[in-house]
Design an enzyme around this catalytic site. Structure first.
Site, PDB file in Angstrom:
ATOM      1  N   HIS A 214      34.006 -21.148 -91.506  1.00 26.44           N
ATOM      2  CA  HIS A 214      34.646 -20.159 -92.377  1.00 26.44           C
ATOM      3  C   HIS A 214      36.142 -20.389 -92.501  1.00 26.44           C
ATOM      4  O   HIS A 214      36.705 -20.283 -93.593  1.00 26.44           O
ATOM      5  CB  HIS A 214      34.356 -18.750 -91.860  1.00 26.44           C
ATOM      6  CG  HIS A 214      32.888 -18.431 -91.809  1.00 26.44           C
ATOM      7  ND1 HIS A 214      32.404 -17.250 -91.312  1.00 26.44           N
ATOM      8  CD2 HIS A 214      31.801 -19.151 -92.191  1.00 26.44           C
ATOM      9  CE1 HIS A 214      31.077 -17.256 -91.403  1.00 26.44           C
ATOM     10  NE2 HIS A 214      30.689 -18.397 -91.921  1.00 26.44           N
TER      11      HIS A 214
ATOM     12  N   GLU B  71      33.909 -10.929 -87.700  1.00 24.84           N
ATOM     13  CA  GLU B  71      33.810 -12.323 -88.180  1.00 24.84           C
ATOM     14  C   GLU B  71      34.229 -12.399 -89.641  1.00 24.84           C
ATOM     15  O   GLU B  71      33.626 -11.771 -90.505  1.00 24.84           O
ATOM     16  CB  GLU B  71      32.367 -12.813 -88.009  1.00 24.84           C
ATOM     17  CG  GLU B  71      32.155 -14.226 -88.537  1.00 24.84           C
ATOM     18  CD  GLU B  71      30.739 -14.749 -88.270  1.00 24.84           C
ATOM     19  OE1 GLU B  71      29.992 -14.123 -87.471  1.00 24.84           O
ATOM     20  OE2 GLU B  71      30.379 -15.765 -88.871  1.00 24.84           O
TER      21      GLU B  71
ATOM     22  N   GLU C 182      34.672 -18.424 -86.952  1.00 24.03           N
ATOM     23  CA  GLU C 182      33.691 -19.506 -87.144  1.00 24.03           C
ATOM     24  C   GLU C 182      34.377 -20.728 -87.735  1.00 24.03           C
ATOM     25  O   GLU C 182      35.118 -20.615 -88.717  1.00 24.03           O
ATOM     26  CB  GLU C 182      32.552 -19.039 -88.063  1.00 24.03           C
ATOM     27  CG  GLU C 182      31.611 -20.194 -88.416  1.00 24.03           C
ATOM     28  CD  GLU C 182      30.339 -19.785 -89.134  1.00 24.03           C
ATOM     29  OE1 GLU C 182      29.731 -18.768 -88.738  1.00 24.03           O
ATOM     30  OE2 GLU C 182      29.955 -20.492 -90.079  1.00 24.03           O
TER      31      GLU C 182
ATOM     32  N   MET D 140      24.944 -11.482 -77.342  1.00 31.43           N
ATOM     33  CA  MET D 140      25.498 -10.910 -78.572  1.00 31.43           C
ATOM     34  C   MET D 140      24.369 -10.455 -79.492  1.00 31.43           C
ATOM     35  O   MET D 140      23.324 -11.088 -79.560  1.00 31.43           O
ATOM     36  CB  MET D 140      26.354 -11.979 -79.271  1.00 31.43           C
ATOM     37  CG  MET D 140      26.956 -11.597 -80.594  1.00 31.43           C
ATOM     38  SD  MET D 140      25.867 -11.851 -82.023  1.00 31.43           S
ATOM     39  CE  MET D 140      26.590 -13.331 -82.723  1.00 31.43           C
TER      40      MET D 140
ATOM     41  N   ASP E 198      27.521 -25.032 -92.128  1.00 33.89           N
ATOM     42  CA  ASP E 198      26.920 -24.691 -90.819  1.00 33.89           C
ATOM     43  C   ASP E 198      26.283 -25.908 -90.147  1.00 33.89           C
ATOM     44  O   ASP E 198      25.143 -25.863 -89.682  1.00 33.89           O
ATOM     45  CB  ASP E 198      25.867 -23.572 -90.972  1.00 33.89           C
ATOM     46  CG  ASP E 198      26.473 -22.227 -91.351  1.00 33.89           C
ATOM     47  OD1 ASP E 198      27.669 -22.008 -91.085  1.00 33.89           O
ATOM     48  OD2 ASP E 198      25.745 -21.401 -91.917  1.00 33.89           O
TER      49      ASP E 198
ATOM     50  N   LYS F 275      35.047 -14.421 -93.299  1.00 33.06           N
ATOM     51  CA  LYS F 275      34.589 -15.533 -94.145  1.00 33.06           C
ATOM     52  C   LYS F 275      35.213 -15.320 -95.518  1.00 33.06           C
ATOM     53  O   LYS F 275      35.233 -14.182 -96.007  1.00 33.06           O
ATOM     54  CB  LYS F 275      33.063 -15.518 -94.228  1.00 33.06           C
ATOM     55  CG  LYS F 275      32.451 -16.709 -94.955  1.00 33.06           C
ATOM     56  CD  LYS F 275      30.920 -16.676 -94.844  1.00 33.06           C
ATOM     57  CE  LYS F 275      30.301 -17.853 -95.547  1.00 33.06           C
ATOM     58  NZ  LYS F 275      28.818 -17.841 -95.444  1.00 33.06           N
TER      59      LYS F 275
ATOM     60  N   ASP G  33      31.929 -18.733 -83.131  1.00 33.28           N
ATOM     61  CA  ASP G  33      30.827 -19.398 -83.837  1.00 33.28           C
ATOM     62  C   ASP G  33      31.224 -20.850 -84.069  1.00 33.28           C
ATOM     63  O   ASP G  33      32.043 -21.158 -84.953  1.00 33.28           O
ATOM     64  CB  ASP G  33      30.541 -18.708 -85.184  1.00 33.28           C
ATOM     65  CG  ASP G  33      29.653 -17.484 -85.035  1.00 33.28           C
ATOM     66  OD1 ASP G  33      29.271 -17.144 -83.888  1.00 33.28           O
ATOM     67  OD2 ASP G  33      29.317 -16.860 -86.061  1.00 33.28           O
TER      68      ASP G  33
ATOM     69  N   ASP H  60      16.013 -10.338 -87.279  1.00 30.77           N
ATOM     70  CA  ASP H  60      15.477 -11.616 -86.776  1.00 30.77           C
ATOM     71  C   ASP H  60      14.317 -11.333 -85.820  1.00 30.77           C
ATOM     72  O   ASP H  60      13.415 -12.152 -85.659  1.00 30.77           O
ATOM     73  CB  ASP H  60      16.531 -12.408 -85.980  1.00 30.77           C
ATOM     74  CG  ASP H  60      17.732 -12.788 -86.820  1.00 30.77           C
ATOM     75  OD1 ASP H  60      17.603 -12.859 -88.047  1.00 30.77           O
ATOM     76  OD2 ASP H  60      18.812 -13.016 -86.224  1.00 30.77           O
TER      77      ASP H  60
ATOM     78  N   ASP I 213      26.662 -21.348 -84.322  1.00 31.07           N
ATOM     79  CA  ASP I 213      26.118 -20.709 -85.530  1.00 31.07           C
ATOM     80  C   ASP I 213      25.934 -21.810 -86.567  1.00 31.07           C
ATOM     81  O   ASP I 213      26.764 -21.997 -87.456  1.00 31.07           O
ATOM     82  CB  ASP I 213      27.055 -19.615 -86.045  1.00 31.07           C
ATOM     83  CG  ASP I 213      26.414 -18.838 -87.189  1.00 31.07           C
ATOM     84  OD1 ASP I 213      25.217 -19.057 -87.454  1.00 31.07           O
ATOM     85  OD2 ASP I 213      27.104 -18.029 -87.829  1.00 31.07           O
TER      86      ASP I 213
ATOM     87  N   ASP J 234      29.263 -23.159 -97.365  1.00 26.90           N
ATOM     88  CA  ASP J 234      29.175 -22.949 -95.913  1.00 26.90           C
ATOM     89  C   ASP J 234      28.074 -23.850 -95.353  1.00 26.90           C
ATOM     90  O   ASP J 234      26.889 -23.547 -95.454  1.00 26.90           O
ATOM     91  CB  ASP J 234      28.838 -21.466 -95.677  1.00 26.90           C
ATOM     92  CG  ASP J 234      28.856 -21.078 -94.214  1.00 26.90           C
ATOM     93  OD1 ASP J 234      29.525 -21.761 -93.419  1.00 26.90           O
ATOM     94  OD2 ASP J 234      28.195 -20.087 -93.873  1.00 26.90           O
TER      95      ASP J 234
ATOM     96  N   HIS K 126      20.166 -10.915 -85.074  1.00 27.63           N
ATOM     97  CA  HIS K 126      20.293  -9.769 -85.979  1.00 27.63           C
ATOM     98  C   HIS K 126      19.065  -8.898 -85.732  1.00 27.63           C
ATOM     99  O   HIS K 126      18.000  -9.425 -85.366  1.00 27.63           O
ATOM    100  CB  HIS K 126      20.226 -10.194 -87.439  1.00 27.63           C
ATOM    101  CG  HIS K 126      21.249 -11.180 -87.889  1.00 27.63           C
ATOM    102  ND1 HIS K 126      21.088 -12.530 -87.774  1.00 27.63           N
ATOM    103  CD2 HIS K 126      22.437 -11.003 -88.512  1.00 27.63           C
ATOM    104  CE1 HIS K 126      22.136 -13.155 -88.284  1.00 27.63           C
ATOM    105  NE2 HIS K 126      22.982 -12.250 -88.736  1.00 27.63           N
TER     106      HIS K 126
HETATM  107  C1  GCO Z   1      27.139 -16.852 -92.258  1.00 22.77           C
HETATM  108  C2  GCO Z   1      27.589 -16.161 -91.002  1.00 22.77           C
HETATM  109  C3  GCO Z   1      26.478 -15.538 -90.239  1.00 22.77           C
HETATM  110  C4  GCO Z   1      26.974 -14.626 -89.146  1.00 22.77           C
HETATM  111  C5  GCO Z   1      25.828 -13.874 -88.581  1.00 22.77           C
HETATM  112  C6  GCO Z   1      26.189 -13.059 -87.390  1.00 22.77           C
HETATM  113  O1  GCO Z   1      27.984 -17.500 -92.825  1.00 22.77           O
HETATM  114  O2  GCO Z   1      25.982 -16.720 -92.665  1.00 22.77           O
HETATM  115  O3  GCO Z   1      28.255 -17.092 -90.223  1.00 22.77           O
HETATM  116  O4  GCO Z   1      25.659 -16.552 -89.691  1.00 22.77           O
HETATM  117  O5  GCO Z   1      27.634 -15.317 -88.142  1.00 22.77           O
HETATM  118  O6  GCO Z   1      25.319 -13.040 -89.573  1.00 22.77           O
HETATM  119  O7  GCO Z   1      27.034 -12.070 -87.729  1.00 22.77           O
HETATM  120 MN    MN Z   2      28.868 -17.049 -88.190  1.00 20.62          MN
HETATM  121 MN    MN Z   3      28.730 -19.696 -91.542  1.00 24.24          MN
END
Ligand code: GCO
Ligand code: MN
Ligand code: MN
Length: 404
Positions: free
Chosen positions: A233, A194, A230, A101, A270, A196, A258, A70, A304, A268, A67
């Protein structure tokens, strides 16, 4: 802290050792996640982007994604920005890492508390476009070919605040506008949307990959835009990730992915790729690699995800190597599964030399006549067992490493 040799000690150098040819990528925010959560602060030190680049290269990754914020702290001057970008480019060069990306952070700054592109406030919408155009410039400068849009704050707790129809129109307007910007600049950049379902908002607009796929067909320049599904998600929404990416692949819209791990019905998470629902992970890899006879996905394989909050720095790199190794192990398991004659016997069992070409050939009056005239023994067909118990057991045995 691990150095390279220690990492290799933990994960034997074998055919599953990640290499840049595998196209594995991580976001700066993934391995850089310091373990902050809604209930507590960081548990790990903040790492500099340049250190992350060096460590990822050491682990065998191909690239790093980011991002805008970041890399460049919010509010940096133009001079600071240029210095940071210059040093980051040097780190990429020194370590042979790519930036496939890039994306915009449209969720952390308080101005985005009620969304960015869909906000009711035109000042917020204008700021979101301004920030994204700058972040697109940054991504392109770093060599990115894919630009991701994740609308984390594009949603509601109370739908009384705006018409969800208007929100859809605003989101479309923003993506159309930014496609125009990319065209105007002559950038070679594709967008990946993306989805979610929730978190951080109660409900996020365009909640699943399926929603996104339809939305794309309503854009001014649909060819430029695909999806970035993802695992976590789609799973949060209770959906099959394999089905979601299959629809995207069939539509030639899987521009990015992702990968991570997630249990259904949770926040979430991850998690490390493959750490939950190994069977879905196996079927995901099989599909991405073309194991069901489809065209394989050839884009970057982005994780991700982040390490458990229990981990120190060593644990973070264990996590990263674990994601990549699991992908490669699943890939080899998938190849063995599809090469197993017992598997093929069940999968191929219902091929029919007369009916298949008729059904696959599309409509014609001849096909309609032939299908109308076909004799189908409804009772006999209905009584046949399909062998899927055996097929799934074979899958599980391949997965557990006792076959192939
Ligand atoms: C989340 C998302 C993010 C995006 C990221 C890139 O749930 O926080 O998955 O990690 O993927 O902001 O767009
Ligand atoms: Mn993501
Ligand atoms: Mn996520």
């Amino acid at each position: 802290m691990h150095d390279g040799s220690l990492l290799l000690e933990v994960h034997t150098l074998d055919s599953f050792t990640p290499t840049p040819a595998d196209r594995f990528t991580f976001g700066l925010w993934t391995v850089g996640n310091p373990g902050r959560d809604p209930f507590g602060p960081s548990v790990r030190a903040t790492q500099s982007p340049n250190r992350i680049v060096a460590k990822l290269a050491e682990c065998g990754a191909y690239g790093v994604n980011l991002h805008d914020e970041d890399l460049i702290p919010f509010g940096s001057s133009a001079q600071e920005r240029d210095r940071i970008v210059g040093e980051f480019k040097a780190a990429l060069e020194d370590n042979g890492l790519k930036v496939p990306m890039a994306t915009t952070n449209l969720f952390s700054q308080p101005i985005f508390k009620d969304g960015a592109f869909t906000s009711n406030d035109p000042r917020v919408r204008a700021f979101a476009l301004q920030k994204t155009m700058r972040a697109i410039d940054l991504g392109v400068e770093l060599g990115a070919g894919i630009y991701v849009f994740w609308g984390g704050r594009e949603g509601t707790e109370s739908d009384a605040c705006r018409s969800p129809i208007e929100a859809t129109k605003r989101f479309r307007g923003a993506i159309d506008f930014l496609c125009g910007y990319v065209r105007d600049q002559g950038y070679d950049l594709r967008f990946a949307l993306e989805a979610k379902p929730n978190e951080p908002r109660g409900d996020i607009y365009l909640a699943t990959t399926g929603h996104m796929l339809h939305f794309i067909s309503t854009l001014d320049e649909p060819e430029r835009v695909g999806v970035n599904p993802e695992v976590a998600h789609e799973t949060m929404a209770g959906l099959s990730f394999v089905h979601s990416i299959a629809q995207a692949m069939e539509a030639e819209k899987l521009f990015h992915i992702d990968l991570n791990g997630q249990r259904i019905g949770r926040f979430d998470q991850d998690l490390r790729f493959g750490s939950e629902d190994l069977k879905q992970a196996f079927l995901t890899v099989r599909l991405l690699e073309g194991g069901v006879g489809n065209a394989p996905y050839e884009g970057p394989l982005h994780f991700d995800a982040h390490a458990y909050r229990t981990e120190d720095d060593d644990g973070v790199w264990e996590f990263a190597v674990g994601c990549m190794r699991t992908y490669k192990i699943l890939k080899s398991r998938a190849v063995a599964f599809d090469a197993d004659p017992d598997v093929q016997e069940i999968i191929q069992a219902r091929r029919d030399a007369a009916l298949d070409p008729l059904l696959d050939g599309g409509y014609s009056s001849e096909a309609a006549a032939a299908i109308s005239a076909a004799t189908i023994d409804v009772t006999a067909v209905a009584q046949e067992g399909l062998g899927y118990e055996r097929l799934d057991q074979l899958l599980v045995e391949h997965l557990m490493g006792v076959r192939g």
